[in-house]
Scaffold this active site. Structure first.
Site, PDB file in Angstrom:
ATOM      1  N   ARG A   6       1.360 -23.060  -9.454  1.00 53.25           N
ATOM      2  CA  ARG A   6       2.418 -22.723  -8.578  1.00 53.25           C
ATOM      3  C   ARG A   6       3.481 -21.627  -8.616  1.00 53.25           C
ATOM      4  O   ARG A   6       4.724 -21.792  -8.184  1.00 53.25           O
ATOM      5  CB  ARG A   6       2.924 -24.074  -8.033  1.00 53.25           C
ATOM      6  CG  ARG A   6       2.168 -25.305  -7.312  1.00 53.25           C
ATOM      7  CD  ARG A   6       1.941 -24.765  -5.650  1.00 53.25           C
ATOM      8  NE  ARG A   6       1.244 -25.535  -5.378  1.00 53.25           N
ATOM      9  CZ  ARG A   6       1.633 -26.749  -4.280  1.00 53.25           C
ATOM     10  NH1 ARG A   6       3.132 -26.694  -4.205  1.00 53.25           N
ATOM     11  NH2 ARG A   6       0.758 -27.502  -3.832  1.00 53.25           N
ATOM     12  N   ARG A  43       6.723 -16.047   3.935  1.00 55.28           N
ATOM     13  CA  ARG A  43       6.433 -17.289   4.663  1.00 55.28           C
ATOM     14  C   ARG A  43       6.984 -17.366   6.057  1.00 55.28           C
ATOM     15  O   ARG A  43       6.318 -17.790   6.996  1.00 55.28           O
ATOM     16  CB  ARG A  43       6.684 -18.556   3.724  1.00 55.28           C
ATOM     17  CG  ARG A  43       6.599 -19.893   4.278  1.00 55.28           C
ATOM     18  CD  ARG A  43       5.343 -20.521   4.000  1.00 55.28           C
ATOM     19  NE  ARG A  43       5.446 -22.019   4.422  1.00 55.28           N
ATOM     20  CZ  ARG A  43       5.516 -22.677   5.573  1.00 55.28           C
ATOM     21  NH1 ARG A  43       5.712 -21.732   6.636  1.00 55.28           N
ATOM     22  NH2 ARG A  43       5.546 -23.809   5.483  1.00 55.28           N
ATOM     23  N   ASP A  54      -5.028 -22.897  -0.970  1.00 57.27           N
ATOM     24  CA  ASP A  54      -4.724 -24.139  -0.803  1.00 57.27           C
ATOM     25  C   ASP A  54      -6.030 -24.980  -0.950  1.00 57.27           C
ATOM     26  O   ASP A  54      -7.043 -24.436  -0.465  1.00 57.27           O
ATOM     27  CB  ASP A  54      -4.115 -24.843   0.265  1.00 57.27           C
ATOM     28  CG  ASP A  54      -3.265 -25.912  -0.179  1.00 57.27           C
ATOM     29  OD1 ASP A  54      -2.360 -26.195  -0.864  1.00 57.27           O
ATOM     30  OD2 ASP A  54      -3.853 -27.125   0.205  1.00 57.27           O
ATOM     31  N   TYR A  90      -7.661 -36.478  -0.108  1.00 59.04           N
ATOM     32  CA  TYR A  90      -6.928 -36.049   1.181  1.00 59.04           C
ATOM     33  C   TYR A  90      -7.401 -36.275   2.364  1.00 59.04           C
ATOM     34  O   TYR A  90      -7.155 -36.540   3.594  1.00 59.04           O
ATOM     35  CB  TYR A  90      -6.324 -34.666   0.932  1.00 59.04           C
ATOM     36  CG  TYR A  90      -5.348 -34.432   0.078  1.00 59.04           C
ATOM     37  CD1 TYR A  90      -3.941 -34.460   0.379  1.00 59.04           C
ATOM     38  CD2 TYR A  90      -5.645 -34.116  -1.422  1.00 59.04           C
ATOM     39  CE1 TYR A  90      -2.978 -34.472  -0.858  1.00 59.04           C
ATOM     40  CE2 TYR A  90      -4.646 -34.106  -2.393  1.00 59.04           C
ATOM     41  CZ  TYR A  90      -3.333 -34.062  -2.015  1.00 59.04           C
ATOM     42  OH  TYR A  90      -2.301 -34.244  -3.052  1.00 59.04           O
TER      43      TYR A  90
HETATM   44  O1  CP3 Z   1       0.573 -20.235  -7.030  1.00 58.29           O
HETATM   45  C1  CP3 Z   1      -0.383 -21.167  -7.197  1.00 58.29           C
HETATM   46  O2  CP3 Z   1      -0.649 -21.992  -7.778  1.00 58.29           O
HETATM   47  C2  CP3 Z   1      -1.448 -20.779  -6.079  1.00 58.29           C
HETATM   48  C3  CP3 Z   1      -1.498 -21.319  -4.681  1.00 58.29           C
HETATM   49  C4  CP3 Z   1      -1.735 -22.992  -4.541  1.00 58.29           C
HETATM   50  C5  CP3 Z   1      -0.823 -23.674  -3.619  1.00 58.29           C
HETATM   51  N1  CP3 Z   1      -1.565 -25.053  -3.519  1.00 58.29           N
HETATM   52  C6  CP3 Z   1       0.000 -23.188  -2.671  1.00 58.29           C
HETATM   53  C7  CP3 Z   1       0.720 -24.430  -2.084  1.00 58.29           C
HETATM   54  C8  CP3 Z   1      -2.487 -23.869  -5.310  1.00 58.29           C
HETATM   55  C9  CP3 Z   1      -3.238 -23.608  -6.521  1.00 58.29           C
HETATM   56  C10 CP3 Z   1      -2.523 -25.201  -4.728  1.00 58.29           C
HETATM   57  C11 CP3 Z   1      -3.299 -26.261  -5.075  1.00 58.29           C
HETATM   58  C12 CP3 Z   1      -2.872 -27.634  -4.248  1.00 58.29           C
HETATM   59  N2  CP3 Z   1      -2.853 -27.745  -2.981  1.00 58.29           N
HETATM   60  C13 CP3 Z   1      -3.039 -28.858  -5.052  1.00 58.29           C
HETATM   61  C14 CP3 Z   1      -3.551 -28.926  -6.524  1.00 58.29           C
HETATM   62  C15 CP3 Z   1      -2.434 -28.765  -7.404  1.00 58.29           C
HETATM   63  C16 CP3 Z   1      -1.277 -29.584  -7.411  1.00 58.29           C
HETATM   64  O3  CP3 Z   1      -0.314 -29.306  -6.972  1.00 58.29           O
HETATM   65  O4  CP3 Z   1      -1.396 -31.071  -7.878  1.00 58.29           O
HETATM   66  C17 CP3 Z   1      -2.817 -29.918  -3.957  1.00 58.29           C
HETATM   67  C18 CP3 Z   1      -2.838 -31.362  -4.438  1.00 58.29           C
HETATM   68  C19 CP3 Z   1      -2.542 -29.154  -2.640  1.00 58.29           C
HETATM   69  C20 CP3 Z   1      -2.336 -29.837  -1.471  1.00 58.29           C
HETATM   70  C21 CP3 Z   1      -0.985 -29.436  -1.118  1.00 58.29           C
HETATM   71  N3  CP3 Z   1      -0.695 -28.368  -0.671  1.00 58.29           N
HETATM   72  C22 CP3 Z   1       0.010 -30.409  -0.832  1.00 58.29           C
HETATM   73  C23 CP3 Z   1       0.194 -31.700  -1.434  1.00 58.29           C
HETATM   74  C24 CP3 Z   1       1.258 -29.780  -0.261  1.00 58.29           C
HETATM   75  C25 CP3 Z   1       2.535 -29.992   0.289  1.00 58.29           C
HETATM   76  C26 CP3 Z   1       3.429 -30.347  -1.089  1.00 58.29           C
HETATM   77  C27 CP3 Z   1       4.342 -28.995  -1.065  1.00 58.29           C
HETATM   78  O5  CP3 Z   1       4.303 -28.676  -2.458  1.00 58.29           O
HETATM   79  O6  CP3 Z   1       4.772 -28.453  -0.296  1.00 58.29           O
HETATM   80  C28 CP3 Z   1       0.734 -28.450  -0.109  1.00 58.29           C
HETATM   81  C29 CP3 Z   1       1.414 -27.128   0.384  1.00 58.29           C
HETATM   82  C30 CP3 Z   1       1.585 -25.895  -0.625  1.00 58.29           C
HETATM   83  N4  CP3 Z   1       0.393 -25.446  -1.077  1.00 58.29           N
HETATM   84  C31 CP3 Z   1       2.467 -25.126  -0.708  1.00 58.29           C
HETATM   85  C32 CP3 Z   1       2.149 -23.997  -1.521  1.00 58.29           C
HETATM   86  C33 CP3 Z   1       3.032 -22.807  -2.094  1.00 58.29           C
HETATM   87  C34 CP3 Z   1       3.883 -24.969  -0.073  1.00 58.29           C
HETATM   88  C35 CP3 Z   1       3.864 -24.878   1.435  1.00 58.29           C
HETATM   89  C36 CP3 Z   1       5.228 -24.059   2.029  1.00 58.29           C
HETATM   90  O7  CP3 Z   1       5.416 -22.922   1.679  1.00 58.29           O
HETATM   91  O8  CP3 Z   1       5.495 -24.645   2.941  1.00 58.29           O
END
Ligand code: CP3
Length: 347
Positions: A29, A42, A79, A155
């Site tokens: 992340r 964003r 994602d 999910y």
């Molecule tokens: O920088 C990186 O690592 C690359 C991008 C990346 C994202 N999600 C962007 C993201 C990666 C590799 C992921 C993987 C991901 N997504 C996982 C596995 C890793 C982990 O964190 O356990 C999971 C479970 C998800 C599913 C997911 N996506 C959730 C549960 C959420 C909401 C929680 C949160 O952090 O907001 C997301 C949204 C998400 N994915 C965001 C980002 C930057 C935030 C969204 C936003 O900008 O509003």
């Protein structure tokens, strides 16, 4: 594959099992809401899905942390839930609530998925990969990724995040043959998706199994190890030889079994894994990646730096990649990431 004429990038050498004096580093992340320049792009993109599906903007946010901190790898901005979305499962990311999907809990739900639609729906991601690959500094590697089938299935079945995955477990434990069909759909779509990322320029791949730790022992083998092995085998059968990193969060004592049973090249360790014991148990040949607690990155200062040095020292008895033990959280001060990166680059 391509690029063999040039010397390999440090991240790729480490993942292939070479011990380097300065371990390469990147952070899960590393692109995200803790960066003001991410929040600006964003806001401009509309929703989170719009950002993921906009190659120009997704490439831009992938590159933002590299420009600031000089990590050894960029990770594609996307994602793990893009696959269910591309299979036709309605998905929405709600502010403060996270992802929301229309749950699939039985054969009728499964029949609403359309496997043939997945590749075209994911085409914009490949354009993002190609743009990032073309823009990265020579020494910086590009990591592609997908969710591992068990985690993606949680999910899909729960309809979003959940503390105990009760519906998914009840389906998997109670009707394993029915649940296998869901897992197979995800495995097949994931092999296609990852193969396309490599064709577009990804040089290593990580499989995120965030909820691997939620399964009991026999089910861990069936729903974590076996589907991951099927993805590794599917990629190798297509002649794809990029290094593969498995991140089975919460696997604990089952890490060696996971490595041996899946065939991944490198293991991502979550922050609860003791690094010295992991090295002893897993040996000096496997590349280990990890595992600073992301909350120490929020705290910063010597608490963060001392722990980072200790982790690096214990992992670096063999091939290793420095990382966090889970993703950067939005409250993280960017200057703490700068201080940690400076330590890891050795300046
Ligand atoms: O920088 C990186 O690592 C690359 C991008 C990346 C994202 N999600 C962007 C993201 C990666 C590799 C992921 C993987 C991901 N997504 C996982 C596995 C890793 C982990 O964190 O356990 C999971 C479970 C998800 C599913 C997911 N996506 C959730 C549960 C959420 C909401 C929680 C949160 O952090 O907001 C997301 C949204 C998400 N994915 C965001 C980002 C930057 C935030 C969204 C936003 O900008 O509003």
């Amino acid at each position: 594959m391509s690029g063999r004429a040039k010397p390999e990038k440090p991240l790729i050498r480490a993942l292939r099992g070479e011990r380097l004096d300065r371990p390469p580093f990147w952070f899960m992340r590393q692109a995200g809401r803790y960066l003001p320049e991410y929040r600006a792009v964003r806001a401009d993109a509309g929703g989170f899905l719009d950002l993921c599906m906009n190659p120009e903007k997704a490439a831009e946010v992938t590159l933002q942390p590299i420009r600031r901190y000089g990590m050894d790898a960029a990770i594609l901005f996307a994602d793990i839930l893009l696959i269910p979305h591309a299979l036709g499962q309605p998905l929405d990311y709600r502010e403060g609530e996270g992802p929301v999907l229309e749950p699939i809990r039985d054969a009728a739900g499964l029949s609403r998925l359309d496997a043939s639609a997945a590749s075209s729906g994911l085409a914009p991601v490949m354009e993002t990969v190609a743009r990032v690959a073309a823009a990265l500094p020579d020494e910086t590697a590009l990591i592609g990724f997908a969710g591992a089938p068990w985690t993606v299935a949680t999910y899909m079945v729960e309809g979003g995040g959940s503390p105990d995955h009760r519906n998914t477990k009840r389906w998997a434990y109670g009707d394993p043959d029915g649940f296998t069909r869901l897992i197979e759909v995800v495995v097949d779509a994931t092999v296609d998706y990852l193969a396309a990322q490599v064709a577009a320029g990804a040089e290593a791949l990580q499989l995120f199994d965030t909820w691997a730790g939620s399964l009991a022992a026999p089910e861990f083998d069936r729903w974590v190890t076996a589907p991951t092995r099927a993805i590794v085998a599917g990629l190798r059968a297509r002649g794809i030889d990029v290094p593969l990193i498995g991140f089975p969060r919460g696997a604990g004592l089952r890490l060696a079994e996971y490595r041996d049973g899946t065939g991944v090249d490198a293991l991502g360790l979550d922050f609860a894994v003791p690094t010295t014991a992991a090295r002893e148990k897993l040996g000096d040949a496997t590349c280990l990646q990890g595992n600073l607690d992301p909350q120490l990155l929020v705290v910063g200062g010597d608490a963060m730096l001392d722990r980072a040095r200790a982790i690096r020292e214990t992992l670096n008895t063999g091939p290793c990649v420095f990382n966090l033990g889970h993703g950067i959280v939005p409250e993280t001060p960017p200057e703490h990431v700068a201080a940690l990166s400076a330590l890891l680059r050795g300046d």
